[in-house]
Structures are given as structure tokens and as C-alpha cells.
Scaffold this active site. Structure first.
Site, mmCIF file in Angstrom:
data_model
loop_
_atom_site.group_PDB
_atom_site.id
_atom_site.type_symbol
_atom_site.label_atom_id
_atom_site.label_comp_id
_atom_site.label_asym_id
_atom_site.label_seq_id
_atom_site.Cartn_x
_atom_site.Cartn_y
_atom_site.Cartn_z
ATOM 1 N N ASP A 272 0.937 -1.373 -0.081
ATOM 2 C CA ASP A 272 0.171 -0.136 0.042
ATOM 3 C C ASP A 272 0.940 1.212 -0.033
ATOM 4 O O ASP A 272 1.874 1.303 0.772
ATOM 5 C CB ASP A 272 -0.842 -0.103 1.159
ATOM 6 C CG ASP A 272 -2.021 0.917 1.143
ATOM 7 O OD1 ASP A 272 -3.146 0.799 1.758
ATOM 8 O OD2 ASP A 272 -1.683 2.121 0.707
ATOM 9 N N ASP B 228 -3.550 2.348 -5.385
ATOM 10 C CA ASP B 228 -2.324 2.472 -4.741
ATOM 11 C C ASP B 228 -2.113 1.251 -3.750
ATOM 12 O O ASP B 228 -1.160 1.203 -2.827
ATOM 13 C CB ASP B 228 -2.073 3.660 -3.697
ATOM 14 C CG ASP B 228 -3.062 3.332 -2.339
ATOM 15 O OD1 ASP B 228 -3.897 2.697 -2.215
ATOM 16 O OD2 ASP B 228 -2.381 4.016 -1.531
ATOM 17 N N GLU B 229 -2.828 0.159 -3.992
ATOM 18 C CA GLU B 229 -2.805 -0.867 -3.293
ATOM 19 C C GLU B 229 -3.005 -2.495 -3.742
ATOM 20 O O GLU B 229 -3.850 -2.390 -4.887
ATOM 21 C CB GLU B 229 -3.966 -0.930 -2.092
ATOM 22 C CG GLU B 229 -3.963 -1.925 -1.184
ATOM 23 C CD GLU B 229 -5.156 -1.434 -0.302
ATOM 24 O OE1 GLU B 229 -5.976 -0.573 -0.297
ATOM 25 O OE2 GLU B 229 -5.564 -2.273 0.757
HETATM 26 P P1 TTP Z 1 -5.381 4.951 1.028
HETATM 27 O O1 TTP Z 1 -4.383 3.874 0.561
HETATM 28 O O2 TTP Z 1 -6.322 4.595 1.927
HETATM 29 O O3 TTP Z 1 -4.457 6.318 1.749
HETATM 30 P P2 TTP Z 1 -3.087 6.773 1.315
HETATM 31 O O4 TTP Z 1 -2.280 6.066 0.364
HETATM 32 O O5 TTP Z 1 -3.669 8.251 1.018
HETATM 33 O O6 TTP Z 1 -2.501 6.726 2.883
HETATM 34 P P3 TTP Z 1 -1.905 5.718 3.781
HETATM 35 O O7 TTP Z 1 -2.004 4.360 2.650
HETATM 36 O O8 TTP Z 1 -0.611 6.014 3.857
HETATM 37 O O9 TTP Z 1 -2.829 5.666 4.940
HETATM 38 O O10 TTP Z 1 -5.960 5.401 -0.250
HETATM 39 C C1 TTP Z 1 -5.138 5.717 -1.477
HETATM 40 C C2 TTP Z 1 -5.771 6.922 -2.191
HETATM 41 O O11 TTP Z 1 -6.752 6.793 -2.629
HETATM 42 C C3 TTP Z 1 -5.461 8.162 -1.446
HETATM 43 O O12 TTP Z 1 -4.308 8.734 -1.458
HETATM 44 C C4 TTP Z 1 -6.609 8.975 -2.016
HETATM 45 C C5 TTP Z 1 -7.480 8.139 -2.500
HETATM 46 N N1 TTP Z 1 -8.618 8.140 -1.421
HETATM 47 C C6 TTP Z 1 -9.799 8.978 -1.923
HETATM 48 O O13 TTP Z 1 -9.790 9.686 -2.818
HETATM 49 N N2 TTP Z 1 -11.078 8.992 -0.901
HETATM 50 C C7 TTP Z 1 -10.976 8.272 0.225
HETATM 51 O O14 TTP Z 1 -11.925 8.177 0.885
HETATM 52 C C8 TTP Z 1 -9.917 7.197 0.396
HETATM 53 C C9 TTP Z 1 -9.634 6.487 1.667
HETATM 54 C C10 TTP Z 1 -8.678 7.240 -0.527
HETATM 55 MG MG MG Z 2 -2.198 3.970 0.573
#
Ligand code: TTP
Ligand code: MG
Length: 352
Positions: free
Chosen positions: A8, A103-104
Site C-alpha cells: 500500500d 495504490d494497493e
Molecule cells: P489509502 O491507501 O487509503 O490512503 P493513502 O495512500 O493516502 O494513505 P496511507 O495508505 O498511507 O494511509 O488511499 C489511497 C488513495 O486513494 C489516497 O491517496 C486518495 C484516495 N482516496 C480517496 O480519494 N478517498 C478516500 O476516501 C480514500 C480512503 C482514499
Molecule cells: Mg495508501
């Protein structure tokens, strides 16, 4: 026993923005929040998170929590491109990749030979390559199934990784709070809390029948999950676009007869590999020739799959340019049947 890596990216959208605009680094930033996105944040960097700013928060509230917050307009094309780069790196380790979002994703590296099949070392290298090549950081969880790998990924986030080895599963899972368990949402978590069930250790005291009685069908899975058991497979959305087989020679080859024999063997091996892809339709065949001076040429044509077809292609192309050859390759392209996951609407566009 499987070997699964869950990766992730850290503060993904925000990290891409900081990478591309150094003036944003060391500042609390959030992506999103404009009225066109209903004023909600996509994400925030870790600096902003110290103030309580987080995904899906209305920007008004975020500004109140963090008055110096810099709001950046989302640029989904950029995130999609960065995502593609990340998944391209994964492909060097396995074809069994299940993207969960931009991103995951999960990687099943059970059969990967890299780092003598050490999934932890593979994860380390993947994260290093992401940081060197893309200037972004990622976190990883490594374990024997999807459930544990995903939970492990949060343990050393950001920019870290955590492995739950098979002999550690029992101790690890007992301490996991139930709200962190896959499939348990807020409502279920509240119901379980009312029953004084706080972590998986508490949950393990209930029989399978009890859990099915309390939770319905999901209770059946829950019985396994709270013991760290998860049989779900990594479901690859990737579809192979082509398959090939090639060989570099120790000494350059200039004799057509010899090249034909090599092509025949390469094609026969390719045919064997294709046994695994019986449900796919072949679009075209190609032959690749690399000359002694590293100049390369490919001839591609729609024709029936046979060893003879490849020899025909070879002969035709080499006769046009008969010079010493250092590499020969044969391959096919498939007709595409699945959508490219990156062409699907972005999950985040739907979520915002
Ligand atoms: P996440 O992996 O949940 O968050 P992140 O990568 O920003 O942070 P981390 O993993 O370090 O905790 O989500 C990935 C991307 O998806 C995030 O950068 C933005 C997008 N996203 C949204 O647009 N809306 C949302 O509600 C969420 C949770 C994520
Ligand atoms: Mg993330």
C-alpha cells in the site's frame, strides 16, 4: 503454504503531489476539497495527519484543525500513471497480482524465485525500487494469506514493512482488535463490543455455530479469520497480453538452416507453454531477430499457430537482411478479453 505480499502506497495522492512540487514538502497538505469534489479530502500527507486531517474529511473541518493546511487540486491522470509504474514493478516478481485500488494490491509470490523465494526480501526490494525509481514510498505486509498480509501492512506504516511468519500467526492474531479484522465494519464492531468481544482472542471463544447464529453467513468466515485462517486466493485481474520464448546465442549464427532448427525448438517449447492458456485466442505470431550489432527487428502476422509458420516468418525477414544473429525469439499475442484495470473508473473518483 502461500506467500503473500500486500503493498500500500503511503499517502498516495499527496506523495505524488509533493514529489512533483518540492515547495509542498515539509508542509501539511491535503488533496481534494474543492467544491467540484463536494468539498471532501481524498487524502492528506502525514504532516497534516498530525492535526487529525484525514481522507473523506470536509475541507472546512480540515482547515479548522490545521490552519496552515495547503489544499491541492487532484490530478487523477498523474495518480493513474504513478499507479501503473508501481504495478509494473510488481510484475517483475509475479503474474499473480490483485489490485485493490490504484495504490494497493496483493502479490502471490509463492512460486517466485527472486531472493531464494524470501517474500520479505522481495518486499524490501520492491519498496526500494519504488522509492528510487518513482520517488514515492510504500509499506508492505508479508504473510501466508491475504488477511494477515493486509493487517501486517499497517504495522510499520508509513515506509515500513512487517512480516507475520507462520509460527507467529497464533500470537499475532489473538491481539488484533476486531475492528481491524477484514470484513468487520463499524456496525458489526459495535455489536461485538456490546458482547464484550474486543479482540480476536475474545472472538476465538465462540463456536462456529455461535458466530453463524450471531452474525449470519459471515460468522462462518469470521470463525476462520479470527484464527488467522484465510483461504482466499489472489485473484489476478491482469491478463497476459503475449507469451514468448527466446534465446541468446553464445556465438552469432549466420546459417539459415541452423536458425530454422533453433526456431523450430523455440516454437515447440512455446507450444508447451501455451497449454496453460487454452481458453485464450491467439491474435498473431511474431519472430524477433537481434543482430550481432544489437539492432533488432520483429515480424508479426496473423496466421495459424504452427512451428512452420514461425520458420516462414524467420526466413522471410532474414532474407531481407541476412546478417549474423545473436538472438532469436518467437511469440504470440492474445486477443484481449478483459478490461485493463487502469481503464476502469478510478475507485477514488467514485468515492469522492
Ligand atoms: P489509502 O491507501 O487509503 O490512503 P493513502 O495512500 O493516502 O494513505 P496511507 O495508505 O498511507 O494511509 O488511499 C489511497 C488513495 O486513494 C489516497 O491517496 C486518495 C484516495 N482516496 C480517496 O480519494 N478517498 C478516500 O476516501 C480514500 C480512503 C482514499
Ligand atoms: Mg495508501
Amino acid at each position: 503454504m502461500r506467500k503473500i505480499i500486500h503493498i500500500d502506497m503511503d499517502a498516495f495522492f499527496a506523495s505524488v503531489e509533493m514529489r512533483d512540487n518540492p515547495s509542498l514538502r515539509n508542509k501539511p497538505i491535503a488533496v481534494g476539497g474543492s467544491s467540484e469534489h463536494r468539498g471532501v479530502l481524498c487524502t492528506a500527507n502525514y504532516e497534516a495527519r498530525k492535526f487529525g486531517v484525514k481522507s473523506a474529511m470536509p475541507s472546512g473541518l480540515a482547515r479548522r484543525l490545521c490552519p496552515n493546511l495547503v489544499l491541492v487540486q487532484p490530478n487523477f491522470k498523474k495518480y493513474s500513471a504513478a499507479s501503473k509504474d508501481v504495478f509494473k514493478i510488481f510484475q517483475d516478481y509475479t503474474d499473480l497480482i490483485e489490485p485493490l485500488s490504484l495504490d494497493e494490491g496483493y502479490l502471490d509470490v509463492t512460486a517466485s524465485s527472486a531472493h531464494r523465494n524470501s517474500a520479505s526480501l522481495m518486499a524490501q526490494e520492491i519498496r526500494l525500487r519504488i522509492s528510487k525509481k518513482l520517488e514515492l514510498t510504500a509499506s508492505a505486509g508479508i504473510s501466508c494469506n491475504k488477511l494477515l498480509a493486509k493487517m501486517a501492512c499497517d504495522y510499520n506504516k508509513p515506509n515500513g514493512q512487517f512480516t507475520v511468519a507462520p509460527h507467529e500467526v497464533e500470537a499475532f492474531i489473538k491481539r488484533v482488535p476486531i475492528e481491524k479484522l477484514w470484513g468487520i465494519g463499524k456496525v458489526t464492531a459495535n455489536r461485538l463490543h456490546q458482547l464484550e468481544i474486543k479482540n480476536c482472542d475474545d472472538l476465538q471463544k465462540y463456536s462456529r455455530q455461535d458466530l453463524i447464529h450471531y452474525m449470519g453467513k459471515f460468522g462462518n468466515n469470521l470463525y476462520d479469520y479470527c484464527r488467522g485462517i484465510d483461504e482466499r486466493e489472489v485473484e489476478s485481474e491482469w491478463e497476459r497480453k503475449s507469451v514468448g520464448n527466446e534465446e541468446t546465442f553464445r556465438e552469432d549464427v549466420s546459417d539459415l538452416g541452423e536458425m530454422k532448427m533453433i526456431t523450430l525448438r523455440l516454437a515447440a517449447e512455446l507450444k508447451e507453454t501455451l497449454e496453460q492458456y487454452k481458453d485464450r485466442i491467439i491474435k498473431n505470431l511474431h519472430v524477433k531477430i537481434k543482430y550481432f550489432d544489437f539492432k533488432q527487428t520483429t515480424i508479426e502476422r496473423q496466421m495459424n499457430f504452427s512451428e512452420q509458420s514461425f520458420m516462414t516468418l524467420l526466413e522471410e525477414r532474414w532474407n531481407q537482411d541476412p546478417r549474423p544473429v545473436r538472438l532469436l525469439g518467437v511469440g504470440i499475442k492474445f486477443v484481449e478479453t478483459k478490461n485493463d484495470p487502469f481503464q476502469l473508473p478510478l475507485l477514488t473518483e467514485l468515492a469522492v
